[in-house]
Scaffold this motif. Structure first.
Motif, PDB file in Angstrom:
ATOM      1  N   THR A  16       5.840   2.490   3.557  1.00 12.39           N
ATOM      2  CA  THR A  16       4.635   1.909   2.965  1.00 12.39           C
ATOM      3  C   THR A  16       4.201   0.711   3.796  1.00 12.39           C
ATOM      4  OG1 THR A  16       5.905   0.453   1.492  1.00 12.39           O
ATOM      5  CG2 THR A  16       5.288   2.639   0.648  1.00 12.39           C
TER       6      THR A  16
ATOM      7  N   ASP B   8       0.857  -1.183   0.000  1.00  9.56           N
ATOM      8  CA  ASP B   8       0.000   0.000   0.000  1.00  9.56           C
ATOM      9  C   ASP B   8       0.894   1.234   0.000  1.00  9.56           C
ATOM     10  OD1 ASP B   8      -1.838   1.990   0.356  1.00  9.56           O
ATOM     11  OD2 ASP B   8      -2.857   1.055   2.064  1.00  9.56           O
ATOM     12  N   LEU B   9       1.042   1.846  -1.172  1.00 10.26           N
ATOM     13  CA  LEU B   9       1.938   2.990  -1.317  1.00 10.26           C
ATOM     14  C   LEU B   9       1.386   4.242  -0.656  1.00 10.26           C
ATOM     15  CD1 LEU B   9       2.921   2.484  -5.065  1.00 10.26           C
ATOM     16  CD2 LEU B   9       4.226   1.802  -3.037  1.00 10.26           C
ATOM     17  N   ALA B  10       0.108   4.239  -0.353  1.00 11.94           N
ATOM     18  CA  ALA B  10      -0.532   5.440   0.199  1.00 11.94           C
ATOM     19  C   ALA B  10      -0.535   5.466   1.717  1.00 11.94           C
ATOM     20  CB  ALA B  10      -1.967   5.542  -0.322  1.00 11.94           C
ATOM     21  N   ARG B  11      -0.028   4.429   2.355  1.00 15.77           N
ATOM     22  CA  ARG B  11      -0.155   4.341   3.810  1.00 15.77           C
ATOM     23  C   ARG B  11       1.168   3.925   4.442  1.00 15.77           C
ATOM     24  NH1 ARG B  11      -2.853   0.195   7.357  1.00 15.77           N
ATOM     25  NH2 ARG B  11      -2.990  -1.056   5.469  1.00 15.77           N
TER      26      ARG B  11
END
Length: 379
Positions: free
Chosen positions: A86, A73-76
């Motif tokens: 990540t 998960d690149l957004a978290r």
């Protein structure tokens, strides 16, 4: 509604039961033969050698396949290790397969087994890596037929996703797709494709205020991300085309069970949940939860009005949809995972009054009946 299943110890996140199991398992480990011996190369299953831990065969008509996926998960950022920018996860999928022939999926790697044992009893051993499973590794998914309801499995704190393998295999044999999540840095060992093995960084924070709420929120986010990866426009699994995106449930043990309600609150895609012996750290909101929930736990710990864990009592009135509260007489925390069964096979007494096979049978039967009702409409 409370029901006691009369068929005849719990630390809040379930480590004690694993300690009891693994301490004795460690003494029986080193001479145990490989659980895979003779079966992969011959292309057909063989009898389990004496002394090898093994999962009972699933009861459904379909052969079961299993594969593992790496997801990022690149957004978290990772909630437990700030240096990890990540959130990286390992998941396993169990599903109806085209064939029943081929190598069985490993239960754990030798390194994972050693770290799990070392983390609980300080006695590393590879015995859990010899546990014989029933799922065929990387088998092609069965083609055709009805779309598959999807069940997400979230294990207990420090326990790997493999601890719910007997349940996963059972559900897959009856036409469910099942995905089990290793919640990174919450297990004693998670192996990634590049050879990295992460350990339990979150264990250092377990006594911090609101740890349980933070862990539930993190797990709910993990579950939603995994659902995105499996059901989005570009799914990561080659069998995702058969998934029924309208029929999704979350089932968990211990902390994973508590996280099922958090996942339902945060993600409307989750239609139903099962909490197996998990203390609910985050209370339900005043508006309650209207989707179906099954509470399945120990009679000694989750009895109504009990002082051991009052969270089920507190949240019960806020469950406004279909609900059942079942307690299994004679069970212990590990009875809703593979570990009660494996303990008996090694000659370990966890204090359970159930036989190991019976604990697996009960968990499989009640969880599948719940899922059949709420994902398939079959009473």
């Amino acid at each position: 509604m409370l029901t006691t299943v009369h068929l005849r110890s719990h630390r809040r996140r379930g480590v004690v039961a694993a300690v009891c199991l693994l301490a004795i398992v460690a003494t029986a480990a080193s001479a145990t033969p490989s659980a895979e011996a003779g079966d992969a190369r011959a292309g057909r299953p063989t009898a389990t050698p004496p002394g090898v831990p093994h999962l009972p065969e699933p009861t459904g008509p379909r052969p079961v396949g299993s594969t593992s996926l790496y997801l990022e998960d690149l957004a978290r950022p990772d909630p437990w290790v700030p240096a990890a920018r990540t959130r990286q996860l390992m998941v396993s999928l169990w599903y109806p397969a085209k064939t029943k022939h081929g190598p069985r999926v490993p239960y754990l790697t030798p390194t994972e087994s050693e770290l799990v044992l070392q983390g609980t009893v300080g006695a590393p051993s590879d015995v859990l890596s010899t546990t014989r499973t029933n799922a065929i590794r990387d088998a092609a998914p069965a083609a055709g037929g009805r779309a598959l309801p999807l069940v997400v499995l979230s294990p207990g704190f420090t326990w790997p996703r493999s601890s719910l393998s007997a349940l996963a295999e059972e559900l897959a044999s009856w036409g469910y797709a099942v995905v089990g999540i290793d919640h990174t840095y919450e297990t004693f060992a998670t192996t990634f494709p590049d050879g990295r093995v992460t350990t339990c960084a979150a264990c250092e924070l377990e006594d911090v205020d609101d740890f349980g709420r933070k862990a539930e929120a993190s797990r709910a986010a993990d579950i939603s991300f995994v659902l995105d990866q499996l059901t989005g426009a570009h799914p990561v699994w080659n069998g995702a085309g058969r998934l029924d995106r309208s029929r999704i449930a979350v089932v968990g043990s211990s902390l994973g069970g508590a996280s099922s309600t958090e996942a339902m609150l945060r993600d409307p895609r989750v239609r139903a949940g099962v909490n197996m012996d998990g203390q609910m750290f985050a209370p339900l909101p005043a508006g309650g939860l209207s989707r179906p929930l099954l509470l399945l736990g120990q009679q000694s710990f989750h009895r109504p009005g009990g002082v051991d864990d009052p969270t089920w009592d507190a949240n019960w009135p806020l469950l406004t949809g279909w609900k059942r509260w079942l307690v299994v007489a004679g069970s212990v925390h590990a009875s809703f995972t593979d570990y009660d069964l494996l303990a008996e096979q090694i000659g370990v007494d966890l204090g359970s009054e159930l036989t190991g096979p019976r604990s697996v049978q009960l968990t499989r039967r009640y969880v599948r009946a719940f899922l059949d009702l709420h994902l398939r409409g079959v009473a």
